[in-house]
Design a protein around this motif. Structure first.
Motif, PDB file in Angstrom:
ATOM      1  N   ALA A  15      98.933 -44.175 -53.565  1.00  0.00           N
ATOM      2  CA  ALA A  15      98.663 -44.165 -55.008  1.00  0.00           C
ATOM      3  C   ALA A  15      98.400 -45.587 -55.499  1.00  0.00           C
ATOM      4  O   ALA A  15      97.502 -45.815 -56.326  1.00  0.00           O
ATOM      5  CB  ALA A  15      99.824 -43.544 -55.771  1.00  0.00           C
ATOM      6  N   MET A  16      99.154 -46.540 -54.975  1.00  0.00           N
ATOM      7  CA  MET A  16      98.950 -47.939 -55.392  1.00  0.00           C
ATOM      8  C   MET A  16      97.595 -48.458 -54.915  1.00  0.00           C
ATOM      9  O   MET A  16      96.904 -49.166 -55.649  1.00  0.00           O
ATOM     10  CB  MET A  16     100.103 -48.809 -54.897  1.00  0.00           C
ATOM     11  CG  MET A  16     101.410 -48.486 -55.604  1.00  0.00           C
ATOM     12  SD  MET A  16     102.790 -49.612 -55.302  1.00  0.00           S
ATOM     13  CE  MET A  16     102.946 -49.608 -53.548  1.00  0.00           C
ATOM     14  N   VAL A  17      97.200 -48.096 -53.701  1.00  0.00           N
ATOM     15  CA  VAL A  17      95.880 -48.503 -53.200  1.00  0.00           C
ATOM     16  C   VAL A  17      94.781 -47.871 -54.037  1.00  0.00           C
ATOM     17  O   VAL A  17      93.816 -48.539 -54.431  1.00  0.00           O
ATOM     18  CB  VAL A  17      95.714 -48.145 -51.706  1.00  0.00           C
ATOM     19  CG1 VAL A  17      94.278 -48.329 -51.252  1.00  0.00           C
ATOM     20  CG2 VAL A  17      96.659 -48.975 -50.855  1.00  0.00           C
ATOM     21  N   ALA A  18      94.909 -46.579 -54.324  1.00  0.00           N
ATOM     22  CA  ALA A  18      93.897 -45.894 -55.133  1.00  0.00           C
ATOM     23  C   ALA A  18      93.824 -46.508 -56.531  1.00  0.00           C
ATOM     24  O   ALA A  18      92.727 -46.675 -57.083  1.00  0.00           O
ATOM     25  CB  ALA A  18      94.200 -44.404 -55.204  1.00  0.00           C
ATOM     26  N   LEU A  19      94.965 -46.851 -57.098  1.00  0.00           N
ATOM     27  CA  LEU A  19      94.973 -47.501 -58.412  1.00  0.00           C
ATOM     28  C   LEU A  19      94.270 -48.856 -58.338  1.00  0.00           C
ATOM     29  O   LEU A  19      93.484 -49.202 -59.224  1.00  0.00           O
ATOM     30  CB  LEU A  19      96.404 -47.660 -58.924  1.00  0.00           C
ATOM     31  CG  LEU A  19      96.542 -48.337 -60.287  1.00  0.00           C
ATOM     32  CD1 LEU A  19      95.817 -47.541 -61.375  1.00  0.00           C
ATOM     33  CD2 LEU A  19      98.009 -48.524 -60.630  1.00  0.00           C
ATOM     34  N   TYR A  20      94.542 -49.603 -57.291  1.00  0.00           N
ATOM     35  CA  TYR A  20      93.867 -50.892 -57.082  1.00  0.00           C
ATOM     36  C   TYR A  20      92.348 -50.708 -57.028  1.00  0.00           C
ATOM     37  O   TYR A  20      91.597 -51.446 -57.670  1.00  0.00           O
ATOM     38  CB  TYR A  20      94.390 -51.531 -55.791  1.00  0.00           C
ATOM     39  CG  TYR A  20      93.506 -52.601 -55.214  1.00  0.00           C
ATOM     40  CD1 TYR A  20      93.378 -53.842 -55.835  1.00  0.00           C
ATOM     41  CD2 TYR A  20      92.787 -52.380 -54.043  1.00  0.00           C
ATOM     42  CE1 TYR A  20      92.566 -54.830 -55.301  1.00  0.00           C
ATOM     43  CE2 TYR A  20      91.977 -53.359 -53.502  1.00  0.00           C
ATOM     44  CZ  TYR A  20      91.866 -54.580 -54.136  1.00  0.00           C
ATOM     45  OH  TYR A  20      91.049 -55.545 -53.611  1.00  0.00           O
ATOM     46  N   LEU A  21      91.884 -49.704 -56.277  1.00  0.00           N
ATOM     47  CA  LEU A  21      90.441 -49.452 -56.189  1.00  0.00           C
ATOM     48  C   LEU A  21      89.868 -49.043 -57.541  1.00  0.00           C
ATOM     49  O   LEU A  21      88.761 -49.453 -57.917  1.00  0.00           O
ATOM     50  CB  LEU A  21      90.149 -48.376 -55.138  1.00  0.00           C
ATOM     51  CG  LEU A  21      90.454 -48.766 -53.690  1.00  0.00           C
ATOM     52  CD1 LEU A  21      90.303 -47.557 -52.767  1.00  0.00           C
ATOM     53  CD2 LEU A  21      89.565 -49.915 -53.230  1.00  0.00           C
ATOM     54  N   HIS A  22      90.617 -48.255 -58.287  1.00  0.00           N
ATOM     55  CA  HIS A  22      90.154 -47.853 -59.625  1.00  0.00           C
ATOM     56  C   HIS A  22      90.078 -49.071 -60.551  1.00  0.00           C
ATOM     57  O   HIS A  22      89.087 -49.244 -61.277  1.00  0.00           O
ATOM     58  CB  HIS A  22      91.080 -46.790 -60.209  1.00  0.00           C
ATOM     59  CG  HIS A  22      90.730 -46.400 -61.605  1.00  0.00           C
ATOM     60  ND1 HIS A  22      89.536 -45.791 -61.935  1.00  0.00           N
ATOM     61  CD2 HIS A  22      91.405 -46.537 -62.768  1.00  0.00           C
ATOM     62  CE1 HIS A  22      89.495 -45.572 -63.234  1.00  0.00           C
ATOM     63  NE2 HIS A  22      90.620 -46.021 -63.757  1.00  0.00           N
ATOM     64  N   LEU A  23      91.105 -49.903 -60.528  1.00  0.00           N
ATOM     65  CA  LEU A  23      91.090 -51.103 -61.374  1.00  0.00           C
ATOM     66  C   LEU A  23      89.955 -52.037 -60.985  1.00  0.00           C
ATOM     67  O   LEU A  23      89.352 -52.690 -61.843  1.00  0.00           O
ATOM     68  CB  LEU A  23      92.445 -51.820 -61.295  1.00  0.00           C
ATOM     69  CG  LEU A  23      93.624 -51.054 -61.906  1.00  0.00           C
ATOM     70  CD1 LEU A  23      94.931 -51.800 -61.639  1.00  0.00           C
ATOM     71  CD2 LEU A  23      93.416 -50.819 -63.390  1.00  0.00           C
ATOM     72  N   TRP A  24      89.625 -52.091 -59.687  1.00  0.00           N
ATOM     73  CA  TRP A  24      88.492 -52.901 -59.243  1.00  0.00           C
ATOM     74  C   TRP A  24      87.197 -52.366 -59.855  1.00  0.00           C
ATOM     75  O   TRP A  24      86.370 -53.134 -60.347  1.00  0.00           O
ATOM     76  CB  TRP A  24      88.395 -52.904 -57.718  1.00  0.00           C
ATOM     77  CG  TRP A  24      87.154 -53.585 -57.225  1.00  0.00           C
ATOM     78  CD1 TRP A  24      86.945 -54.937 -57.114  1.00  0.00           C
ATOM     79  CD2 TRP A  24      85.939 -52.952 -56.833  1.00  0.00           C
ATOM     80  NE1 TRP A  24      85.673 -55.178 -56.661  1.00  0.00           N
ATOM     81  CE2 TRP A  24      85.023 -53.977 -56.483  1.00  0.00           C
ATOM     82  CE3 TRP A  24      85.522 -51.632 -56.744  1.00  0.00           C
ATOM     83  CZ2 TRP A  24      83.732 -53.712 -56.046  1.00  0.00           C
ATOM     84  CZ3 TRP A  24      84.235 -51.370 -56.305  1.00  0.00           C
ATOM     85  CH2 TRP A  24      83.363 -52.400 -55.964  1.00  0.00           C
ATOM     86  N   LYS A  25      87.049 -51.053 -59.854  1.00  0.00           N
ATOM     87  CA  LYS A  25      85.833 -50.466 -60.444  1.00  0.00           C
ATOM     88  C   LYS A  25      85.731 -50.755 -61.935  1.00  0.00           C
ATOM     89  O   LYS A  25      84.637 -50.877 -62.468  1.00  0.00           O
ATOM     90  CB  LYS A  25      85.801 -48.951 -60.234  1.00  0.00           C
ATOM     91  CG  LYS A  25      85.225 -48.543 -58.914  1.00  0.00           C
ATOM     92  CD  LYS A  25      85.026 -47.039 -58.885  1.00  0.00           C
ATOM     93  CE  LYS A  25      84.507 -46.585 -57.564  1.00  0.00           C
ATOM     94  NZ  LYS A  25      84.454 -45.134 -57.466  1.00  0.00           N
ATOM     95  N   LEU A  26      86.878 -50.863 -62.580  1.00  0.00           N
ATOM     96  CA  LEU A  26      86.890 -51.180 -64.006  1.00  0.00           C
ATOM     97  C   LEU A  26      86.682 -52.670 -64.264  1.00  0.00           C
ATOM     98  O   LEU A  26      86.565 -53.092 -65.407  1.00  0.00           O
ATOM     99  CB  LEU A  26      88.212 -50.737 -64.643  1.00  0.00           C
ATOM    100  CG  LEU A  26      88.486 -49.238 -64.684  1.00  0.00           C
ATOM    101  CD1 LEU A  26      89.875 -48.974 -65.248  1.00  0.00           C
ATOM    102  CD2 LEU A  26      87.422 -48.513 -65.496  1.00  0.00           C
TER     103      LEU A  26
END
Length: 147
Positions: A15-26
């Motif tokens: 979940a933390m990795v996925a959140l990191y990837l989402h924040l990168w996209k933002l």
């Protein structure tokens, strides 16, 4: 360590990795930490990085968080030998496995790319599929009588 506790820990990490990837996209993090020749950015920025207009990384962050919460609650002493946490985990895991197959097809076959973060997620989902089966089997076996 119980199956559900292991699932909780792995789900939290993913979940933390996925959140990191989402924040990168933002655009809220710096450059994308990824090995290889930009495979992560290529895959994340492709049409396979989105599903029905929603960022796939956000879907993953939410899904892994739900798995985490379910596994944590299912690990509590009063719920460790009841079936509903396993049933809830099955409802979360099996659609995620199918979604992962779709994403891996897009990544490997269509895009001919490779994202290590995505690969870790795919391996985790396969492990989760095996673990929910093992947990269901454990629940079907006769339980020893309390001493």
């Amino acid at each position: 360590m119980s199956i559900r506790k292991f699932m909780a820990i792995a789900a939290l990490a993913n979940a933390m990795v996925a959140l990191y990837l989402h924040l990168w996209k933002l655009g809220l993090t710096g450059s994308l930490a990824c090995t290889g020749a930009g495979g992560c950015a290529y895959v994340q920025g492709s049409r396979y990085g989105w599903f029905l207009g929603v960022d796939v990384a956000l879907i993953g962050a939410i899904g892994y968080t739900l798995i985490f919460l379910t596994a944590v609650v299912g690990s509590l002493p009063q719920f460790e030998d009841v079936k509903w946490p396993n049933q809830a985990l099955q409802v979360l895991v099996w659609p995620a496995v199918l979604f992962t197959v779709r994403l891996k097809y897009g990544e490997f076959v269509v895009l001919k790319g490779f994202c290590p973060w995505c690969a870790v997620s795919a391996v985790t989902m396969v492990v989760f599929a095996v673990l929910v089966i093992l947990d269901a089997k454990r629940l079907r076996e006769p339980q020893p009588l309390p001493a």
